[in-house]
Scaffold this motif. Structure first.
Motif, PDB file in Angstrom:
ATOM      1  N   GLN A  37      -7.062   0.142  -5.597  1.00 45.19           N
ATOM      2  CA  GLN A  37      -6.135   1.225  -5.861  1.00 45.19           C
ATOM      3  C   GLN A  37      -4.945   0.731  -6.685  1.00 45.19           C
ATOM      4  N   ALA A  38      -4.447  -0.473  -6.384  1.00 47.75           N
ATOM      5  CA  ALA A  38      -3.293  -1.010  -7.109  1.00 47.75           C
ATOM      6  C   ALA A  38      -3.625  -1.239  -8.579  1.00 47.75           C
ATOM      7  N   HIS A  39      -4.785  -1.837  -8.848  1.00 46.67           N
ATOM      8  CA  HIS A  39      -5.174  -2.060 -10.247  1.00 46.67           C
ATOM      9  C   HIS A  39      -5.395  -0.728 -10.969  1.00 46.67           C
ATOM     10  N   MET A  72     -16.059   4.939  -5.881  1.00 42.61           N
ATOM     11  CA  MET A  72     -15.714   6.045  -6.780  1.00 42.61           C
ATOM     12  C   MET A  72     -14.452   5.724  -7.566  1.00 42.61           C
ATOM     13  N   ARG A  73     -13.484   5.083  -6.919  1.00 36.24           N
ATOM     14  CA  ARG A  73     -12.286   4.668  -7.659  1.00 36.24           C
ATOM     15  C   ARG A  73     -12.655   3.658  -8.741  1.00 36.24           C
ATOM     16  N   ARG A  80       0.829  -1.213   0.000  1.00 36.65           N
ATOM     17  CA  ARG A  80       0.000   0.000   0.000  1.00 36.65           C
ATOM     18  C   ARG A  80       0.858   1.256   0.000  1.00 36.65           C
ATOM     19  N   ALA A  81       1.913   1.242   0.797  1.00 39.74           N
ATOM     20  CA  ALA A  81       2.789   2.418   0.863  1.00 39.74           C
ATOM     21  C   ALA A  81       3.543   2.617  -0.444  1.00 39.74           C
ATOM     22  N   LEU A 123      -2.240  -7.988  -2.993  1.00 39.99           N
ATOM     23  CA  LEU A 123      -3.295  -7.388  -2.183  1.00 39.99           C
ATOM     24  C   LEU A 123      -4.615  -8.132  -2.359  1.00 39.99           C
ATOM     25  N   GLU A 124      -4.890  -8.575  -3.586  1.00 38.71           N
ATOM     26  CA  GLU A 124      -6.095  -9.386  -3.803  1.00 38.71           C
ATOM     27  C   GLU A 124      -6.043 -10.668  -2.997  1.00 38.71           C
TER      28      GLU A 124
END
Length: 233
Positions: A113-115, A151-152, A72-73, A102-103
């Motif tokens: 967020q990563a995708h 929203m993302r 995440r960071a 993360l998945e």
């Protein structure tokens, strides 16, 4: 406070948390607080701060062997570099690997967020098939999340349709996201919070406006060309 778009207040609280946890020698919580500082800096457009705090938090999580938090960071730092125009070719592969991890870890917001970050990086690199794949995955994963995650997901859907040059789908994703946000805003207790919450839809508004303007230009260009042809005939 960050979810409510109270960014100055959120930044102050997160910075104070970093100071207090580090002074008390609580490294686990201190690293999490530093990640929040990085995320808030990214939301506020302070790219150097987002990058430096994201990289520092990632290093701390790595020492603590906390892989999900490290990913995440790192994503915050990668997005800051992308926005600054400093992303390298290796960033896309790193973001995709982070998304997969993360998945597997069940971190829905982080995976979305990563995708999304990976999709943006692929768009910048003109790798359209990869961009569509990553953005569609973000869209699917976001469906059951919080308003911020949803929203993302709508941003990902709009960008994916834009990559495929499908303006109708792009506008549909923008409208759906803004309707969802409007429903969320109704439940907020004050006019100030409702106004601030509209910031979650800023990018969808920009994407949708861009489509409308391009379509308007094309129609005007076509009408002008048609008129010239008729005059010549």
């Amino acid at each position: 406070m960050a979810d409510l778009r109270l960014l100055p207040e959120a930044a102050t609280a997160a910075a104070r948390a970093v100071e207090e946890f580090e002074a008390a020698q609580v490294p686990l919580m201190g690293a999490e607080a530093r990640l929040r500082v990085a995320e808030i800096a990214l939301l506020g457009g302070d790219l150097p701060a987002a990058r430096s705090h994201g990289e520092a938090a990632a290093a701390a999580f790595d020492r603590q062997r906390r892989g999900t938090w490290r990913d995440r960071a790192l994503l915050v730092a990668v997005e800051a570099r992308r926005l600054a125009g400093d992303a390298t070719g290796s960033e896309l592969a790193s973001a995709r690997r982070a998304a997969a991890r993360l998945e597997r870890a069940g971190s829905l917001p982080g995976a979305v967020q990563a995708h999304l970050v990976a999709g943006r990086l692929a768009m910048d690199a003109h790798r359209d098939p990869v961009a569509v794949q990553e953005l569609e995955r973000a869209t699917r994963l976001a469906a059951g999340g919080s308003i911020v995650v949803r929203m993302r997901g709508k941003v990902a859907a709009a960008l994916g349709a834009a990559v495929l040059d499908e303006p109708t789908r792009t506008l549909a994703a923008c409208r759906a996201g803004l309707r969802d946000l409007a429903g969320h805003r109704v439940g907020l207790p004050t006019m100030e919070l409702r106004a601030l919450a509209s910031g979650h839809g800023a990018e969808l508004g920009e994407i949708g406006l861009g489509v409308v303007l391009r379509q308007g230009w094309r129609r005007a260009h076509w009408n002008g060309w048609s008129a010239r042809v008729r005059r010549r005939c």
